[in-house]
Design an enzyme around this catalytic site. Structure first.
Site, PDB file in Angstrom:
ATOM      1  CG  ASP A 347       5.703-113.264  23.326  1.00 24.04           C
ATOM      2  OD1 ASP A 347       6.707-113.959  23.623  1.00 24.04           O
ATOM      3  OD2 ASP A 347       4.826-112.963  24.158  1.00 24.04           O
ATOM      4  CG  ASP A 383      11.441-111.721  33.205  1.00 27.10           C
ATOM      5  OD1 ASP A 383      10.408-112.121  33.767  1.00 27.10           O
ATOM      6  OD2 ASP A 383      11.827-112.135  32.101  1.00 27.10           O
ATOM      7  CD  GLU A 412      11.505-115.253  36.780  1.00 24.45           C
ATOM      8  OE1 GLU A 412      10.578-116.028  36.540  1.00 24.45           O
ATOM      9  OE2 GLU A 412      12.179-114.731  35.867  1.00 24.45           O
ATOM     10  CE  LYS A 524       2.585-117.744  32.025  1.00 25.77           C
ATOM     11  NZ  LYS A 524       3.871-118.533  32.102  1.00 25.77           N
TER      12      LYS A 524
HETATM   13  C1  Z3D Z   1       7.646-115.389  32.483  1.00 24.31           C
HETATM   14  C2  Z3D Z   1       8.002-114.841  31.113  1.00 24.31           C
HETATM   15  C3  Z3D Z   1       6.066-114.995  29.710  1.00 24.31           C
HETATM   16  C4  Z3D Z   1       5.242-116.082  29.086  1.00 24.31           C
HETATM   17  C5  Z3D Z   1       5.796-116.512  27.759  1.00 24.31           C
HETATM   18  C6  Z3D Z   1       6.000-115.304  26.869  1.00 24.31           C
HETATM   19  C7  Z3D Z   1       6.914-114.309  27.571  1.00 24.31           C
HETATM   20  C8  Z3D Z   1       7.138-113.057  26.765  1.00 24.31           C
HETATM   21  C9  Z3D Z   1       9.475-115.064  30.870  1.00 24.31           C
HETATM   22  C10 Z3D Z   1       9.952-114.138  29.757  1.00 24.31           C
HETATM   23  C11 Z3D Z   1      10.404-114.847  32.012  1.00 24.31           C
HETATM   24  C12 Z3D Z   1       9.875-115.004  33.389  1.00 24.31           C
HETATM   25  C13 Z3D Z   1       8.435-114.632  33.526  1.00 24.31           C
HETATM   26  N1  Z3D Z   1      10.157-116.324  33.894  1.00 24.31           N
HETATM   27  O1  Z3D Z   1       6.277-115.294  32.731  1.00 24.31           O
HETATM   28  O2  Z3D Z   1       7.294-115.550  30.102  1.00 24.31           O
HETATM   29  O3  Z3D Z   1       5.177-117.180  29.961  1.00 24.31           O
HETATM   30  O4  Z3D Z   1       4.925-117.415  27.144  1.00 24.31           O
HETATM   31  O5  Z3D Z   1       6.577-115.700  25.645  1.00 24.31           O
HETATM   32  O6  Z3D Z   1       5.946-112.395  26.548  1.00 24.31           O
HETATM   33  O7  Z3D Z   1       6.315-113.923  28.807  1.00 24.31           O
HETATM   34  O8  Z3D Z   1       9.872-112.828  30.204  1.00 24.31           O
HETATM   35  O9  Z3D Z   1       7.997-114.923  34.831  1.00 24.31           O
END
Ligand code: Z3D
Length: 651
Positions: A347, A383, A412, A524
């Site tokens: 996405d 992030d 992170e 999420k």
């Molecule tokens: C993590 C983020 C979330 C969902 C995905 C989704 C994405 C974009 C990731 C990307 C980085 C970070 C965040 N480790 O939660 O992922 O898990 O399924 O595609 O919407 O957001 O930002 O903690």
């Protein structure tokens, strides 16, 4: 390099990577400096540490003295008084007068009396110093000294007695020329952070899930109602997952499904839609004014706001139309979605940090950070920083902190150790860690020993999250409430900064499927409404732990952690003390959530400042129980109350 140069300065500490990176310290500390300094021959050396705020002229100085003469090791210290960047260096020179005097001393003690020309030499040095003297007292003193030396040319022992007086030595050091002075270059840098950089308890929320109406996202105004309960648990930092408009294209549905239902709100990390991008607030949450109100309300409760900073875009983000040049366009004109193997983010689009138009992109990212700082944000939880260039982060952190030294950055990054460490070296204030995946006694001991070593702690400050929206470790999935208590207490006592992601206190532990660390029905991808007082919650222990952390300065430091031997494979024992030992904490944790364990633990009395064979009182700060302890102590811990957090009181 000049070939007639005599003095060598090396191994100056603290420094990281040959001075390529800044060392981290906190306001109010003293910076302890060490250096190896020597020269050819027996000449006497003097050395100082010089420091100043970055960007300011003029420097302060403090003397270095020998820590170990035989090893040419010098030490000293200076105060870190202001939040900002400090540059320091070491300067050393030959003390010509002291060198002359020590030579004279050896000759006089060797019984020689024919030393008139030696005294004439010293006289010339003293005369020159007299010429530089400004203070009447110095002029008078050195005037008398030179007169006496002149008169005592035939009596070297008497002349020596004159120049060996402490006040003469002191004046001569003060008025000397820095002969053959060598200055370490370039200067070494220190990031002097505010205390929150080291010590703090974090709580993470999805603002939209703080409401009470199932299926409807909370506004920020509604989320404010949660602040008293969060503050009451004793947290210092409230970290908000992204608050921006969420894209529609390729929006993810419940449980990470690739197709969203009509009412699915989407992942907050899929940033940007027709309502705006990274500088906007999701209309479902409210307006910028509501955000300001939220920040002020949080602050009034003693909570500082950290926001998520995710440099990526949903396909509906305004930049995609306005700045297609900031993305990776494939030859067929399409844009590839982002990945962080093995994770796929269908996405979102990544940004192209190599784009020919990158300077404009960097300026825009810089502007967005500034925008949120203007709206009261003081911490950025960045992030996946390891998927963007290290040099970019170095630039933006330097640039932001030059204007806003109070702003903190949490990286992170879950990736290879050298990458995580480099992000810390180039300026990230704090870092996520492997803590969630370290559960056994051996794993915890090894990992924490690594993290608390001074060389590592000089730049890497761990933030021990016990869970995150991406990490529900199987230890929590299978261990029931005892597992949550164990991980909470470990996180909050092993390190000065720790956090939980909301729901932890309710012991939420259901994974989406066996073997996965993802939560079932993760917020999420959907709005959650919880009963924050649900039976079985561990809020009382969270509150108690955070209070214990605030009341005990020993728990607010990183490098003071010491592990102590314990007989049981399942009991981890460690201690933390302030340098002056006015606050000493001993912790014993049963790492097994399924059954009780017992055994002896051994506390080296010297670490407590107690004489061999001595006894002492401990108070369990979790229960109030008091015990009489010594060197070897019996501990028995049940899963329901899996730890002692003991404060030592020396009788
Ligand atoms: C993590 C983020 C979330 C969902 C995905 C989704 C994405 C974009 C990731 C990307 C980085 C970070 C965040 N480790 O939660 O992922 O898990 O399924 O595609 O919407 O957001 O930002 O903690």
């Amino acid at each position: 390099v000049t070939r007639d140069r005599h003095i060598v300065i090396e191994s100056v500490k603290p420094q990281i990577g040959c001075g390529h990176y800044a060392v981290k310290r906190v306001v109010g500390q003293r910076c302890e400096v060490e250096a190896t300094i020597f020269r050819d021959g027996p000449d006497v050396l003097r050395a100082v540490v010089r420091w100043h705020l970055k960007g300011q002229r003029g420097a302060s100085e403090a003397p270095l003295t020998y820590a170990n003469r035989g090893l040419d090791l010098w030490h000293g210290s200076f105060p870190l008084e202001a939040n900002g960047r400090v540059l320091f260096t070491v300067e050393a020179w030959t003390d010509v007068f002291a060198t002359w005097r020590s030579e004279l001393e050896r000759k006089v003690h060797g019984g020689r009396t024919d030393l008139a020309s030696e005294i004439t030499e010293g006289l010339a040095i003293a005369d020159a110093a007299l010429g530089r003297a400004q203070l009447p007292a110095d002029k008078a003193l050195l005037g008398r000294v030179t007169e006496r030396m002149e008169a005592l040319k035939a009596d070297p022992a008497a002349a020596l007695a004159v120049v060996a007086r402490p006040e003469v030595e002191e004046a001569m050091i003060r008025l000397q020329e820095r002969h053959g002075a060598v200055i370490l270059e370039p200067e070494l840098e220190i990031i002097v952070d505010r205390p929150r950089a080291v010590f703090g308890s974090w709580y993470e929320i999805f603002p939209r899930s703080q409401g009470t109406v199932p299926g409807r996202g909370a506004t920020l105004r509604e989320a404010e109602r949660r602040l008293p309960a969060i503050a009451a648990m004793g947290f210092d930092v409230l970290y908000l997952t992204p608050i921006h408009p969420i894209g529609h294209a390729h929006r993810k549905g419940r449980n990470n499904s690739l197709v969203a239902g009509p009412n699915d709100p989407g992942s907050p990390w899929a940033i940007g839609n027709e309502h705006g991008g990274h500088d906007a607030i999701d209309p479902g949450l409210g307006t910028l004014a509501d955000f300001d109100h939220f920040v002020a309300a949080a602050r009034a409760k003693g909570l500082e706001i950290a926001i998520d900073f995710a440099v990526q875009c949903s396909p509906d983000h305004p930049w995609v139309k306005q700045h297609p040049e900031w993305f990776y366009l494939r030859p067929d004109g399409t844009i590839k979605y982002a990945e962080n193997p093995p994770k796929k983010y269908e996405d979102i689009y990544p940004l192209n940090f190599d784009s020919p138009a990158r300077e404009a992109l960097f300026a825009e990212i810089r502007r967005i950070m500034e925008h949120w700082i203007q709206h009261g944000v003081t911490i950025f939880r960045v992030d996946n920083p390891h998927t963007k260039p290290i040099a970019f982060w170095r630039w933006i952190i330097d640039d932001i902190q030059a204007q806003h030294p109070e702003v903190l950055f949490l990286a992170e990054a879950f990736t290879r150790p050298p990458v995580m460490q480099m992000l810390a070296k180039i300026g990230f204030t704090q870092s996520y860690t492997y803590f969630t995946w370290r559960n056994t006694k051996a794993e915890l001991t090894e990992y924490l020993t690594e993290l608390t070593r001074p060389e590592m702690a000089d730049f890497y400050r761990p933030n021990f999250f016990a869970n995150t929206p991406d990490i529900l470790h199987e230890f929590l999935q299978h261990g029931g409430p005892p597992a949550f208590l164990i991980r909470l207490i470990l996180a909050g006592t092993l390190g000065p900064t720790y956090g939980i992601y909301s729901g932890f206190e309710l012991c939420e532990n259901v994974a989406v499927r066996p073997g996965s660390e993802e939560y079932l029905d993760s917020e999420k991808y959907e709005i959650r409404v919880r009963d924050w007082d649900a039976p079985g919650n561990i809020k009382a222990t969270v509150r108690r732990l955070n209070a214990i952390r605030r009341e005990n300065p020993a728990l607010q430091e990183l490098t003071n952690l010491r592990f102590y031997p314990s007989e049981s494979e399942h009991i981890l024992c460690y201690g933390k003390a302030t340098t002056d030992r006015t606050n000493v904490i001993l912790v014993a944790v049963n790492l097994d959530p399924t059954r009780w364990h017992d055994g002896m633990v051994q506390v080296p009395l010297a670490d407590l400042g107690i004489a061999p064979g001595g006894r002492y009182q401990v108070e369990d700060l979790l229960t109030g129980a008091r015990y009489d302890w010594g060197e070897r102590n019996y501990v028995r811990l049940a899963p329901e109350l899996p730890a002692h957090i003991l404060r030592v009181s020396v009788r």
